[in-house]
Design an enzyme around this catalytic site. Structure first.
Site, PDB file in Angstrom:
ATOM      1  N   GLU A 251      71.390  18.130 -43.408  1.00 50.86           N
ATOM      2  CA  GLU A 251      70.003  18.546 -43.153  1.00 50.86           C
ATOM      3  C   GLU A 251      69.852  19.094 -41.750  1.00 50.86           C
ATOM      4  OE1 GLU A 251      67.695  15.221 -45.900  1.00 50.86           O
ATOM      5  OE2 GLU A 251      67.574  15.105 -43.730  1.00 50.86           O
ATOM      6  N   LYS A 253      68.720  19.229 -38.116  1.00 49.38           N
ATOM      7  CA  LYS A 253      68.261  18.234 -37.141  1.00 49.38           C
ATOM      8  C   LYS A 253      67.312  18.957 -36.192  1.00 49.38           C
ATOM      9  CE  LYS A 253      69.809  14.556 -34.023  1.00 49.38           C
ATOM     10  NZ  LYS A 253      68.688  14.541 -33.110  1.00 49.38           N
ATOM     11  N   ARG A 258      60.068  12.138 -33.815  1.00 47.26           N
ATOM     12  CA  ARG A 258      60.112  11.455 -35.102  1.00 47.26           C
ATOM     13  C   ARG A 258      58.771  10.794 -35.374  1.00 47.26           C
ATOM     14  NH1 ARG A 258      65.176   7.808 -36.840  1.00 47.26           N
ATOM     15  NH2 ARG A 258      64.566   7.342 -38.971  1.00 47.26           N
ATOM     16  N   ARG A 273      58.989   6.793 -32.823  1.00 50.77           N
ATOM     17  CA  ARG A 273      60.314   6.223 -33.032  1.00 50.77           C
ATOM     18  C   ARG A 273      60.389   4.795 -32.510  1.00 50.77           C
ATOM     19  NH1 ARG A 273      64.849   5.044 -30.686  1.00 50.77           N
ATOM     20  NH2 ARG A 273      66.868   5.815 -31.393  1.00 50.77           N
ATOM     21  N   GLU A 303      59.947  14.943 -38.925  1.00 50.95           N
ATOM     22  CA  GLU A 303      60.103  15.385 -37.546  1.00 50.95           C
ATOM     23  C   GLU A 303      58.957  16.365 -37.312  1.00 50.95           C
ATOM     24  OE1 GLU A 303      62.508  13.959 -35.824  1.00 50.95           O
ATOM     25  OE2 GLU A 303      62.895  15.231 -34.096  1.00 50.95           O
ATOM     26  N   PHE A 343      61.661  14.161 -43.862  1.00 48.79           N
ATOM     27  CA  PHE A 343      63.071  13.901 -44.190  1.00 48.79           C
ATOM     28  C   PHE A 343      63.309  12.585 -44.919  1.00 48.79           C
ATOM     29  CE2 PHE A 343      62.813  12.673 -39.632  1.00 48.79           C
ATOM     30  CZ  PHE A 343      63.277  11.363 -39.694  1.00 48.79           C
ATOM     31  N   ARG A 418      72.114   1.493 -37.173  1.00 51.02           N
ATOM     32  CA  ARG A 418      72.794   2.737 -36.809  1.00 51.02           C
ATOM     33  C   ARG A 418      74.169   2.681 -37.445  1.00 51.02           C
ATOM     34  NH1 ARG A 418      71.819   6.467 -32.766  1.00 51.02           N
ATOM     35  NH2 ARG A 418      70.533   5.141 -31.468  1.00 51.02           N
ATOM     36  N   LYS A 424      75.094  12.433 -37.105  1.00 49.81           N
ATOM     37  CA  LYS A 424      74.610  13.675 -36.510  1.00 49.81           C
ATOM     38  C   LYS A 424      75.750  14.517 -35.995  1.00 49.81           C
ATOM     39  CE  LYS A 424      72.800  10.872 -32.776  1.00 49.81           C
ATOM     40  NZ  LYS A 424      71.894  10.699 -31.678  1.00 49.81           N
TER      41      LYS A 424
HETATM   42  P1  ATP Z   1      68.735  11.807 -30.383  1.00 49.67           P
HETATM   43  O1  ATP Z   1      68.580  11.456 -28.936  1.00 49.67           O
HETATM   44  O2  ATP Z   1      69.990  12.545 -30.691  1.00 49.67           O
HETATM   45  O3  ATP Z   1      67.521  12.361 -31.026  1.00 49.67           O
HETATM   46  P2  ATP Z   1      68.069   9.235 -31.194  1.00 49.67           P
HETATM   47  O4  ATP Z   1      68.769   8.107 -30.524  1.00 49.67           O
HETATM   48  O5  ATP Z   1      66.678   9.557 -30.813  1.00 49.67           O
HETATM   49  O6  ATP Z   1      69.006  10.468 -31.070  1.00 49.67           O
HETATM   50  P3  ATP Z   1      69.273   9.091 -33.702  1.00 49.67           P
HETATM   51  O7  ATP Z   1      69.015   8.163 -34.799  1.00 49.67           O
HETATM   52  O8  ATP Z   1      70.551   8.930 -33.006  1.00 49.67           O
HETATM   53  O9  ATP Z   1      68.055   8.973 -32.733  1.00 49.67           O
HETATM   54  O10 ATP Z   1      69.185  10.569 -34.251  1.00 49.67           O
HETATM   55  C1  ATP Z   1      68.312  10.804 -35.290  1.00 49.67           C
HETATM   56  C2  ATP Z   1      67.058  11.440 -34.779  1.00 49.67           C
HETATM   57  O11 ATP Z   1      67.065  12.797 -35.129  1.00 49.67           O
HETATM   58  C3  ATP Z   1      65.873  10.863 -35.478  1.00 49.67           C
HETATM   59  O12 ATP Z   1      65.304   9.839 -34.707  1.00 49.67           O
HETATM   60  C4  ATP Z   1      64.917  12.024 -35.654  1.00 49.67           C
HETATM   61  O13 ATP Z   1      63.981  12.048 -34.612  1.00 49.67           O
HETATM   62  C5  ATP Z   1      65.765  13.245 -35.502  1.00 49.67           C
HETATM   63  N1  ATP Z   1      65.890  14.061 -36.722  1.00 49.67           N
HETATM   64  C6  ATP Z   1      65.718  15.401 -36.794  1.00 49.67           C
HETATM   65  N2  ATP Z   1      65.934  15.871 -38.025  1.00 49.67           N
HETATM   66  C7  ATP Z   1      66.277  14.822 -38.787  1.00 49.67           C
HETATM   67  C8  ATP Z   1      66.644  14.658 -40.157  1.00 49.67           C
HETATM   68  N3  ATP Z   1      66.730  15.698 -40.994  1.00 49.67           N
HETATM   69  N4  ATP Z   1      66.924  13.406 -40.583  1.00 49.67           N
HETATM   70  C9  ATP Z   1      66.872  12.354 -39.756  1.00 49.67           C
HETATM   71  N5  ATP Z   1      66.542  12.452 -38.459  1.00 49.67           N
HETATM   72  C10 ATP Z   1      66.242  13.661 -37.975  1.00 49.67           C
END
Ligand code: ATP
Length: 587
Positions: A251, A253, A258, A273, A303, A343, A418, A424
């Site tokens: 998907e 990103k 979030r 988040r 998102e 998502f 996690r 990712k």
């Molecule tokens: P990052 O700093 O890379 O955003 P994070 O620590 O905030 O990471 P992670 O769970 O590591 O959070 O990465 C997932 C984040 O990516 C989610 O919190 C969301 O905000 C974002 N995101 C964007 N597109 C998507 C998607 N298609 N599915 C899930 N998460 C997504």
């Protein structure tokens, strides 16, 4: 329950650092506490008044706290300040000064847990004109009736500095030990906490109804769920392999914020988040959900991205931060319109969907979300071919995304975890040794030259989840625009501290300390071992911590992350190890 019993246990907890011992002491305390008083006790033991998502803030300013000690003890403000500088901690200052005052006298009895809690709630609830005096009165009267030991913990609680090192999972272990016969029952308690992250509520459920009570805790519209998080890998090939060489769902990103969206009829509530209520930042998103999600009750994840209305293009994450202004959301809505890319869906109608496989949830999402200019399920591609995934990744980046999130089609929604069910893939994983990391500002050094009179460098920390403390990892002085140099000190001001804040471990002493609060995003060339910094100390090599080489601020202040959400020590260690795999160990 008398507060003196609680204070005595806090003193005991303070003396121990081993998690097992801490769990046992806490379990005893839980057992001794009447069931009705368990929620306040649990919140207070973590230095809080309510679950985080309700946003009840403690954190009385240092100045006001010192005034209250002066009023209650009858000791002059100057002397109180001098004692504070000497002790370096507001709690010990209160304890010491009240001892002096009360020498030989008996403290009036009757400070109950309930009274302390109710008073702290009152203090937290005071806002607006006259609130400072009211807070002072309440606090001074509490201190008047407190023993020195009680005063110590009251002061630390009210200033937001009670850090007994009791992490969430220590409370979960303690609840399992106290009411379910042992730590082996912890997974069931943890599951309940992940779908209903209110520790007070969960502990009370176990205490009053045992394992049955804990099983009954389910997803509820209106109560946020701890988000499922993603692991990271550096190539499409590695991801497909890790997921078992099967068809997976890649998907976009998106580089936005979030949102966990709770729809209840015509009402919509949005959680960030870090599970704060942010409905007020996005009234337009609420409207988009009411119009375009065909379920009366639902919990969805999306998102939210800022868009250029004329071109339909997505704008970078920073543009969304205009939405965080206290005033002028209307203006921000007009200037920075948003789109929602859904998502996930965790609840629909009357059904909890978290246990269903991702393919099922995605189908549901596609059935319920109307595709409009501003709403859609996030673009996705099902494939088992890494080459196709690479092409999709390029397309995502061309469309303003950070990369991809690849999902295991068979995985349930693992609240709070996690894991490799979501992975990712970002472009920077290829060119840089490390991903961006999110770090907490714990101190600053005065600037020189162009930055004279401002802060030139910041001291950064990572969160050590196991020890529930913040450990220093690097100093950063590059990447800041003039605007940042002006804005960041303002954001930090309320958290300034004259002494090293509790819960912070650092050998480096900055000119100014800050209580851990503000999270910023950093990019660095690589992770290195360090004799000075305390992050992951002794975990890779005895006596050495981990630090960053060439750290640089990316321009992103991560308002959407709490300090505990910052990149943690375990992640730093695994990034360090992964980096070694690529370049070989340092000679
Ligand atoms: P990052 O700093 O890379 O955003 P994070 O620590 O905030 O990471 P992670 O769970 O590591 O959070 O990465 C997932 C984040 O990516 C989610 O919190 C969301 O905000 C974002 N995101 C964007 N597109 C998507 C998607 N298609 N599915 C899930 N998460 C997504």
């Amino acid at each position: 329950m008398n507060y003196s019993e609680v204070a005595a246990k806090y003193a005991e907890l303070e003396r121990i650092s081993g998690r097992n011992e801490m769990t046992l002491v806490l379990a005893e305390l839980l057992k001794e506490t009447p069931k009705a008083e368990l929620p306040p006790l649990v919140y207070m033991t973590q230095g809080k008044l309510r679950p985080d998502y309700e946003g009840v803030e403690l954190g009385l300013a240092e100045k006001l706290a010192l005034r209250a000690i002066s009023t209650a003890s009858g000791i002059s403000a100057d002397k109180v300040y001098a004692a504070y500088v000497k002790h370096g901690d507001i709690g010990t200052t209160a304890e010491d000064l009240l001892k002096t005052k009360n020498q030989g006298t008996l403290y009036s009895e009757g400070l109950t847990l309930k009274r302390v809690y109710d008073t702290l709630m009152k203090i937290a609830g005071q806002i607006g004109s006259g609130s400072v005096d009211a807070k002072l009165r309440e606090l001074a009267s509490l201190l008047n009736d407190a023993s020195p030991l009680e005063a110590k913990f009251i002061m630390r609680t009210v200033t937001g500095e009670l850090r007994l090192g009791v992490a969430d999972y220590t409370v979960l272990d303690a609840a399992a030990t106290a009411f379910l016969g042992g730590k082996q029952a912890r997974p069931s308690v943890e599951r309940a906490y992940n779908v209903h992250p209110d520790l007070g509520f969960v502990v009370q459920a176990v205490a009053s109804k045992g394992s049955k009570g804990i099983q009954e805790v389910t997803v509820e519209v209106g109560v946020p769920i701890r988000p499922m998080l993603a692991e990271r890998l550096s190539s499409a090939q590695a991801i497909v392999k890790k997921m078992g060489d099967k068809t997976v769902v890649a998907e976009y990103k998106l580089d936005g914020e979030r949102l966990q969206i709770h729809k209840d009829g015509g009402k919509v509530k949005l959680f960030s988040r870090r599970l704060e209520v942010i409905t007020g930042h996005y009234p337009d998103a609420g409207e988009l959900v009411t119009k375009n999600v065909a379920a009366k009750k639902a919990i969805l994840e999306a998102e939210v991205v800022a868009i250029n209305e004329d071109t339909g293009e997505y704008l970078p994450f920073q543009e969304l931060m205009h939405r965080r202004r206290k005033h002028g959301v209307d203006r921000a809505m007009a200037d920075y319109p948003v789109a929602l890319n859904f998502f996930d869906i965790l609840f629909a109608g009357t059904a909890d969907l978290t246990g269903k496989p991702y393919t099922f949830r995605r189908k549901k999402l596609e059935a319920l979300v109307k595709v409009t200019e501003r709403t859609r399920p996030v673009p996705a591609l099902s494939t088992s071919d890494p080459a196709k995934m690479e092409v999709f990744m390029e397309e995502a980046i061309a469309n303003g995304c950070e990369g991809l999130v690849v999902k295991d089609p068979d995985s349930p929604y693992r609240a709070g975890a996690r894991e490799f069910a979501w992975i990712k893939l970002k472009r920077e994983y290829r060119s840089e040794l490390t991903d961006t990391i999110d770090l907490v500002i714990i101190g600053a050094f005065h600037g020189k030259g162009r930055r004279a009179g401002a802060y030139g460098t910041y001291l950064l920390a990572t969160y050590d989840e196991k020890r529930a403390i913040f450990t220093s990892i690097a100093k950063v002085g590059t990447g800041f625009s003039d605007q940042d140099l002006e804005k960041i000190p303002k954001l930090l001001k309320p958290y300034e501290s004259h002494v090293k804040p509790p819960g912070v471990e650092s050998n480096m002493v900055p000119d100014v300390w800050f209580r851990p609060h503000l999270v910023i995003e950093i990019i660095a060339a690589e992770l290195t071992l360090s004799p000075i910094h305390t992050a992951a100390i002794g975990r890779i090599r005895p006596g050495a911590g981990i630090s960053l080489r060439f750290p640089k601020f990316t321009g992103k202040v991560r308002d959407d992350k709490s300090p505990e959400d910052a990149t943690n020590v375990e992640e730093v260690i695994s990034m360090y190890n992964r980096q070694l795999k690529k370049v070989g160990p340092a000679q």
